[in-house]
Motif scaffolding. Structure first.
Motif, PDB file in Angstrom:
ATOM      1  N   ARG A 122      28.154   6.683   6.930  1.00  0.00           N
ATOM      2  CA  ARG A 122      26.806   6.599   6.340  1.00  0.00           C
ATOM      3  C   ARG A 122      26.845   6.886   4.844  1.00  0.00           C
ATOM      4  N   ARG A 123      27.564   7.917   4.435  1.00  0.00           N
ATOM      5  CA  ARG A 123      27.653   8.241   3.007  1.00  0.00           C
ATOM      6  C   ARG A 123      28.352   7.122   2.239  1.00  0.00           C
ATOM      7  N   CYS A 124      29.372   6.553   2.838  1.00  0.00           N
ATOM      8  CA  CYS A 124      30.087   5.446   2.208  1.00  0.00           C
ATOM      9  C   CYS A 124      29.160   4.244   2.021  1.00  0.00           C
ATOM     10  N   VAL A 133      27.793   2.530  17.424  1.00  0.00           N
ATOM     11  CA  VAL A 133      26.670   2.512  18.357  1.00  0.00           C
ATOM     12  C   VAL A 133      25.382   2.475  17.546  1.00  0.00           C
ATOM     13  N   ASP A 134      24.507   1.522  17.859  1.00  0.00           N
ATOM     14  CA  ASP A 134      23.284   1.320  17.095  1.00  0.00           C
ATOM     15  C   ASP A 134      22.366   2.535  17.134  1.00  0.00           C
ATOM     16  N   VAL A 135      21.541   2.651  16.084  1.00  0.00           N
ATOM     17  CA  VAL A 135      20.514   3.692  16.058  1.00  0.00           C
ATOM     18  C   VAL A 135      19.488   3.431  17.149  1.00  0.00           C
ATOM     19  N   ASP A 136      19.007   2.187  17.238  1.00  0.00           N
ATOM     20  CA  ASP A 136      18.028   1.829  18.263  1.00  0.00           C
ATOM     21  C   ASP A 136      18.741   1.527  19.575  1.00  0.00           C
ATOM     22  N   ILE A 165      21.433  -5.538   8.704  1.00  0.00           N
ATOM     23  CA  ILE A 165      22.248  -4.455   9.245  1.00  0.00           C
ATOM     24  C   ILE A 165      23.549  -4.961   9.852  1.00  0.00           C
ATOM     25  N   SER A 166      23.490  -6.004  10.655  1.00  0.00           N
ATOM     26  CA  SER A 166      24.692  -6.461  11.368  1.00  0.00           C
ATOM     27  C   SER A 166      25.862  -6.781  10.441  1.00  0.00           C
ATOM     28  N   ASN A 182      18.681   4.576   1.828  1.00  0.00           N
ATOM     29  CA  ASN A 182      18.924   5.561   2.879  1.00  0.00           C
ATOM     30  C   ASN A 182      18.766   4.946   4.264  1.00  0.00           C
ATOM     31  N   VAL A 183      17.707   4.159   4.456  1.00  0.00           N
ATOM     32  CA  VAL A 183      17.443   3.565   5.767  1.00  0.00           C
ATOM     33  C   VAL A 183      18.543   2.582   6.154  1.00  0.00           C
ATOM     34  N   VAL A 184      18.959   1.746   5.217  1.00  0.00           N
ATOM     35  CA  VAL A 184      20.010   0.766   5.519  1.00  0.00           C
ATOM     36  C   VAL A 184      21.315   1.474   5.887  1.00  0.00           C
ATOM     37  N   SER A 185      21.658   2.524   5.147  1.00  0.00           N
ATOM     38  CA  SER A 185      22.908   3.237   5.431  1.00  0.00           C
ATOM     39  C   SER A 185      22.851   3.937   6.786  1.00  0.00           C
ATOM     40  N   ILE A 186      21.698   4.486   7.148  1.00  0.00           N
ATOM     41  CA  ILE A 186      21.553   5.153   8.451  1.00  0.00           C
ATOM     42  C   ILE A 186      21.668   4.144   9.586  1.00  0.00           C
ATOM     43  N   ASP A 187      20.950   3.028   9.465  1.00  0.00           N
ATOM     44  CA  ASP A 187      20.940   2.037  10.537  1.00  0.00           C
ATOM     45  C   ASP A 187      22.300   1.361  10.695  1.00  0.00           C
ATOM     46  N   ALA A 188      22.985   1.113   9.587  1.00  0.00           N
ATOM     47  CA  ALA A 188      24.281   0.432   9.666  1.00  0.00           C
ATOM     48  C   ALA A 188      25.380   1.366  10.166  1.00  0.00           C
TER      49      ALA A 188
END
Length: 535
Positions: free
Chosen positions: A126-128, A428-431, A400-401, A81-87
């Motif tokens: 994100r879902r993908c 656009v990045d999360v951070d 992530i990149s 979940n975290v990787v998909s959100i951040d990417a």
């Protein structure tokens, strides 16, 4: 309420093996299918059991099994979940391509498609990427107005575990256990064996002349992404594969602890009965006429002492602090029978369990290459202790990149069809982006003539709303060395007012510091500049 499924199997040596759901599902074969949604135009339905059809390449790793792993192991699901959100980021931007004049009309068409992809394009990405990280691959459906030549209207994520790819690497099947089948085609690969561009029939998967099938019969296209791995060129391989045996060990540890507490902390017992006692006479096995060992049809296990004592001990475990009364029939008048009920030394090593489970947790996080702080884990030590900043940078650029870059490239496949040459899709990045180090470097380069004012605006102007109307403005394209135009630095015959100003200001600074300076003298300025300072 959640049901548990298991099989009890007996091998040739009469050993009893329990096969739980996690193991059984590894061998389950399946696939799923679809209908046309008249409201959205999407050819998707909720997935059911998948069936493998002719010329369909089955995934190396069962997607249904990999989906179940998300339900049974917390840290794996959280990492995915975290990787998909951040990417996938929190927003998107269309940025001009370097050295190409931006065309606003192109940008407008691209934005129309992205905004029509409700709820938003980042959610679909994100879902993908969640699918990709969990099962090895992900897909986004491309929806058009009608025929193959009609404009693209929107994009939509499709649950990837329901998809199976054809051997030709072009077509994709989404099927259900009712015998219905819906076909898709990979975007950009809608051509037949002769290389002719064509349509694919949504019901049969067959090729038809290009732009001849109506909307309800034409297969929609899919944007496809996957975790590359050798040997799985159709589907990819998720990172979790290598850690599955460890996850099974963690689940076994959990089951052991649950069993222990269900028994109210009561240990296992060894029961010994010695002396002149009477037991059940029947033997469990007898021999037939040929000397083969067979089960005794008259044998009743419930009449044995082993069974009776075992049942009484079970009742004590269910009802702690109750009395245990065991009656053993004996031979002779003395009743010389001895019963020993000995708790086995199976002390639960709680510390060992915690260390074991923590090791598996860390192994899972390491496999996903996730910064532990993103999971709310702040352990001191090698995982994310003193090297936390390095861990964050490694996660951002190492994990992530590359995934974000793949997602951007997947969406940018549409640019050629849309005839967009001057803009590209960016996530656009999360951070928030930390510009401090970049600005420090840019200041160094600008002061040495390596960057222009226009370069600075292109690099840092967007967050501050800076725009340029005339990119050919000579002042914006000029270079400076220590704030002096480069052409003046090399022109020794021409008077340099910028250097004079620096000298005057330097003299003022020395005077204010109390350095010895002649009040009535020129402070190293030009011959035409004289400044007197009054005490």
């Amino acid at each position: 309420m959640k049901a548990d499924t298991f099989i009890v199997a007996v091998d040739d040596d009469d050993n009893i093996n329990v096969i739980d759901k996690l193991e059984m599902d590894k061998y389950r074969v399946g696939a799923s299918k679809a209908e046309v949604d008249p409201r959205t135009g999407s050819k998707q339905v909720p997935p059911r059991n998948l069936t493998v059809g002719k010329n369909i390449q089955e995934p190396k790793y069962n997607p249904e099994y990999l989906v179940d792993l998300l339900d049974i192991y917390t840290y794996h699901e959280v990492c995915v979940n975290v990787v998909s959100i951040d990417a996938a980021g929190i927003n998107y931007d269309l940025q001009p391509i370097m050295d190409i004049e931006p065309v606003e009309a192109e940008k407008k068409r691209f934005i129309e498609i992205l905004k029509a992809s409700k709820p938003n394009i980042n959610t679909h990405i994100r879902r993908c990427l969640y699918d990709r990280r969990a099962i090895g691959y992900g897909a986004i459906e491309v929806i058009r107005e009608s025929t193959s030549k009609s404009p693209i209207t929107r994009l939509k994520h499709i649950p990837s575990h329901t998809l199976r790819r054809h051997y030709d690497e072009k077509r994709v099947q989404f099927s259900d256990n009712l015998g219905n089948e819906i076909w898709y085609v990979i975007y950009g690969k809608n051509y037949d064996e002769q290389g002719n561009i064509c349509d694919v029939h949504a019901d049969t998967g067959e090729f038809y002349p290009y732009n001849t099938l109506p909307e309800k019969e034409r297969a929609n296209e899919l944007l496809w992404t996957m975790e590359y791995a050798p040997g799985t060129s159709y589907y990819g391989r998720p990172p979790v594969i290598s850690v599955i045996p460890s996850i099974q060990g963690d689940l076994s540890a959990v089951q052991y602890n649950v069993s222990f507490f269900k028994n109210m902390g009561m240990p296992k017992f060894a029961v010994t009965v010695t002396g002149d006692f009477v037991d059940y006479d029947e033997e469990p096995y007898i021999e037939d006429d040929d000397g083969n060992k067979i089960e005794n049809p008259d044998y009743d296990v419930t009449k044995t002492l082993r069974h009776k004592i075992g049942e009484q001990i079970k009742q004590v475990i269910k009802h702690p602090h109750s009395a245990l009364c065991v009656t053993i029939p004996s031979e002779g008048d003395e009743g010389n029978v001895e019963i020993k009920i000995i708790p086995l030394n199976v002390q639960t090593e709680e510390g060992h369990f915690r260390m074991y489970r923590k090791d598996i947790r860390d192994e899972t996080i390491h496999t996903h290459q996730v910064d532990p702080s993103r999971l709310g884990i702040f352990d001191a030590g090698n995982l994310n202790g003193t090297n936390s900043e390095n861990t964050k940078q490694s996660y951002k650029y190492g994990t992530i990149s590359p995934i974000k870059s793949d997602a951007e490239a997947m969406i940018n496949q549409l640019r050629e069809e849309l005839k967009i040459t001057s803009w590209e899709f960016k996530i656009v990045d999360v951070d928030p982006i930390d510009y401090s180090k970049d600005i420090e470097l840019a200041d160094f380069l600008f002061a040495r003539g390596a960057m222009t004012i226009l370069d600075l605006i292109d690099k840092f102007g967007e967050p501050f709303g800076l725009t340029v109307e005339d990119r050919d403005d000579p002042y914006l394209n000029a270079r400076y060395i220590n704030n002096v135009p480069l052409e003046q630095v090399w022109n020794n015959n021409e008077k340099n007012p910028y250097l004079e100003m620096d000298s005057v200001l330097g003299g003022l600074e020395r005077k204010l510091r109390g350095d010895e300076v002649d009040d009535n003298t020129n402070l190293k300025g030009s011959e035409e500049t004289t400044i007197s300072l009054e005490d």
